[in-house]
Scaffold this active site. Structure first.
Site, PDB file in Angstrom:
ATOM      1  N   HIS A   1       6.404  96.821 -14.916  1.00  9.56           N
ATOM      2  CA  HIS A   1       5.484  96.435 -13.842  1.00  9.56           C
ATOM      3  C   HIS A   1       5.581  94.955 -13.476  1.00  9.56           C
ATOM      4  O   HIS A   1       4.632  94.384 -12.949  1.00  9.56           O
ATOM      5  CB  HIS A   1       4.048  96.775 -14.242  1.00  9.56           C
TER       6      HIS A   1
ATOM      7  N   GLU B   1       1.414 109.168 -21.481  1.00  8.64           N
ATOM      8  CA  GLU B   1       0.764 108.773 -20.225  1.00  8.64           C
ATOM      9  C   GLU B   1       0.453 109.945 -19.301  1.00  8.64           C
ATOM     10  O   GLU B   1       0.310 109.753 -18.092  1.00  8.64           O
ATOM     11  CB  GLU B   1       1.653 107.754 -19.499  1.00  8.64           C
TER      12      GLU B   1
END
Length: 256
Positions: free
Chosen positions: A46, A150
């Site tokens: 990210h 996740e």
């Protein structure tokens, strides 16, 4: 809290705290180390951090005695191999939903016969050829392989993923689990799914970590039983400090 997973996973046991590094700045890692963080996670998923930048951040963290981990953009073996050869102590691999993906992650981290990682003893991990072959190959045995859980599917497979030989810890991503089940990260459903992943890791005898934005959140996760926590990140801490300064001045009648 008792460290789990044996000596290899020790850097992720016992209530260790770390932070994400998103800025391409050596100072971020230096500040984190001097502040007392046990580890940093260089974030290639990210943040726009290339291999060379990650290499430099890893080097600085290791020199200061702070464990350097990398969250890779994906499970591509070529990227994992180069980061480990750069000296990363281990990798966090996003979106590992199945046992097959966990096995692929292990194969990318470990040398044969356990995995498929290629030998690069003239790299930093091999001290540019000064380490013996045996010493260099031992770095592959020590490298941390941490799948990220996740999704609802990943939680359902967490026990089997944790049991894969070569998986050292699990990392639970509440934000992405929330996206997967269309709920806020703090929703009871997400909390229960995260707790299920935590229990699966501990039943397999390995540590489990999670992330949070605040110190209070980190304390709550540790109290819940998580073994390591990633708290905030360099960009958010800078943004919050800058915003606080401006708000304090202008909020007290200072110049606008």
């Amino acid at each position: 809290m008792t460290p789990l997973g044996g000596d290899r996973a020790a850097p992720l046991g016992g209530g260790r705290i770390g932070t994400w590094t998103k800025l391409p700045a050596l100072e971020s890692v230096q500040i984190a180390a001097h502040a007392g963080f046990d580890f940093v996670v260089v974030d290639q998923e990210h943040a726009p951090l290339d291999l060379r930048t990650a290499y430099e951040l890893i080097t600085v963290a290791a020199a200061l005695g702070t464990t350097p981990l990398v969250r890779v953009a994906d499970g591509a073996p070529s990227g994992i191999q180069r980061l480990l050869d750069a000296g990363a102590a281990g990798v966090l691999i996003p979106h590992v939903d199945t046992v097959e993906q966990a096995r692929d992650a292990v194969a990318a981290v470990r040398f044969p016969p356990v995995g498929r990682r290629g030998a690069g003893g003239t790299s930093r991990a091999g001290r540019w050829g000064l380490r013996s072959r045996e010493e260099y190959l031992a770095t592959g045995e020590d490298a941390l392989c941490v799948p990220q859980i996740e999704s609802r599917e990943a939680v359902g497979n967490a026990a089997a993923i944790a049991a894969v030989d070569g998986v050292d810890a699990l990392f639970v991503g509440a934000a992405d689990i929330g996206l997967d089940v269309a709920a806020a990260p703090s929703a009871p459903e997400v909390t229960e799914l995260c707790g299920a992943a935590l229990r699966a890791a501990h039943e397999a005898g390995i540590p489990c970590g999670a992330a949070t934005a605040t110190a209070r959140g980190a304390a709550a996760l540790l109290a819940q039983g998580f073994d390591f926590v990633v708290v905030s990140n360099d960009t958010s801490m800078l943004a919050e400090a800058a915003s606080s300064v401006v708000h304090t001045i202008r909020g007290n009648g200072g110049p606008s």
